[in-house]
Design an enzyme around this catalytic site. Structure first.
Site, PDB file in Angstrom:
ATOM      1  N   ILE A  32       9.238  -6.284  -1.285  1.00 25.07           N
ATOM      2  CA  ILE A  32       8.290  -6.538  -0.196  1.00 25.07           C
ATOM      3  C   ILE A  32       7.934  -5.147   0.323  1.00 25.07           C
ATOM      4  O   ILE A  32       8.804  -4.352   0.669  1.00 25.07           O
ATOM      5  CB  ILE A  32       8.875  -7.446   0.908  1.00 25.07           C
ATOM      6  N   SER A  33       6.641  -4.846   0.329  1.00 28.63           N
ATOM      7  CA  SER A  33       6.203  -3.480   0.636  1.00 28.63           C
ATOM      8  C   SER A  33       6.558  -3.076   2.056  1.00 28.63           C
ATOM      9  O   SER A  33       6.697  -3.911   2.956  1.00 28.63           O
ATOM     10  CB  SER A  33       4.687  -3.360   0.446  1.00 28.63           C
ATOM     11  N   GLN A  34       6.672  -1.775   2.239  1.00 30.25           N
ATOM     12  CA  GLN A  34       6.837  -1.187   3.565  1.00 30.25           C
ATOM     13  C   GLN A  34       5.650  -1.624   4.451  1.00 30.25           C
ATOM     14  O   GLN A  34       4.508  -1.623   3.999  1.00 30.25           O
ATOM     15  CB  GLN A  34       6.824   0.331   3.369  1.00 30.25           C
TER      16      GLN A  34
END
Length: 218
Positions: free
Chosen positions: A66-68
């Site tokens: 899950i991206s920053q």
């Protein structure tokens, strides 16, 4: 049994996250409002609940992340999404980016190549809240020609090159935001499609994404 509660503490942590994103240069109020509204901790294992609003990426299933939040906000701001625009997302992953776009009232079409992630997402608690998001299992390099053309395209994995079929599915004047490059670091590009089918390129910051792979994974 996992319980999904969005407490005052969670909301306070989201407010702190939004303040941090502003400090890092995110100025689009619609993007910031969407991040304030969407409970990111719902997308993570309950063991990560306490750190869900730190500005960093976390692993999810199938070797994905899950991206920053800053990366999500940065890409979304570059996309310049307007309500009711058709947006094609390549790489559903946890679904967080798609739901941020859904919260901004875009008509989202999102593709995931990992069968397990695609199937897991069917049960996701927030899914029913966003009928404006449609989920597909497929090859991101192929896009969704049946549903095009799209106003915007966002790619959430590192592409070794710009996929020509995604350009084809973009409307004239439409924009694509895509991290391009092999190795550990990619350059964020924003492409705008011209009337003759060519694209103009704008170069932005460097990021690090998981690679965009061809085909579908059972």
């Amino acid at each position: 049994m996992r319980t999904f509660d969005d407490t005052y503490r969670h909301k306070g942590l989201r407010k702190q996250l939004v303040d941090l994103l502003k400090q890092k240069g995110i100025t689009d109020e619609r993007v910031l409002t969407a991040i304030l509204q969407v409970p990111r901790h719902f997308f993570l294992d309950s063991a990560l609940d306490r750190v869900a609003y730190e500005d960093r990426a976390f692993p999810i299933a199938e070797g994905q992340t899950i991206s920053q939040p800053y990366t999500v906000a940065y890409q979304t701001q570059l996309l310049e999404v307007k309500p009711y625009e058709k947006v094609l997302e390549i790489g559903t992953g946890s679904g967080y980016q798609a739901i941020i776009l859904g919260e901004m009232n875009a008509q989202v079409y999102t593709i995931e190549r990992q069968k397990k992630l695609f199937e897991e997402h069917r049960k996701f608690i927030l899914r029913g809240k966003y009928p404006n998001i449609k989920y597909f299992y497929g090859d991101g390099y192929e896009g969704l020609p049946t549903y095009g053309p799209f106003d915007k395209v966002i790619v959430t994995a590192a592409a070794p090159y710009i996929p020509p079929k995604l350009i084809e599915q973009l409307k004239t004047g439409g924009k694509m935001v895509i991290p391009v490059g092999e190795g550990n670091v990619q350059r964020m590009l924003r492409l705008t499609k011209q009337a003759d089918g060519s694209v103009t390129e704008e170069l932005f910051d460097n990021f690090s994404f998981v690679p965009m792979l061809e085909g579908k994974n059972q």
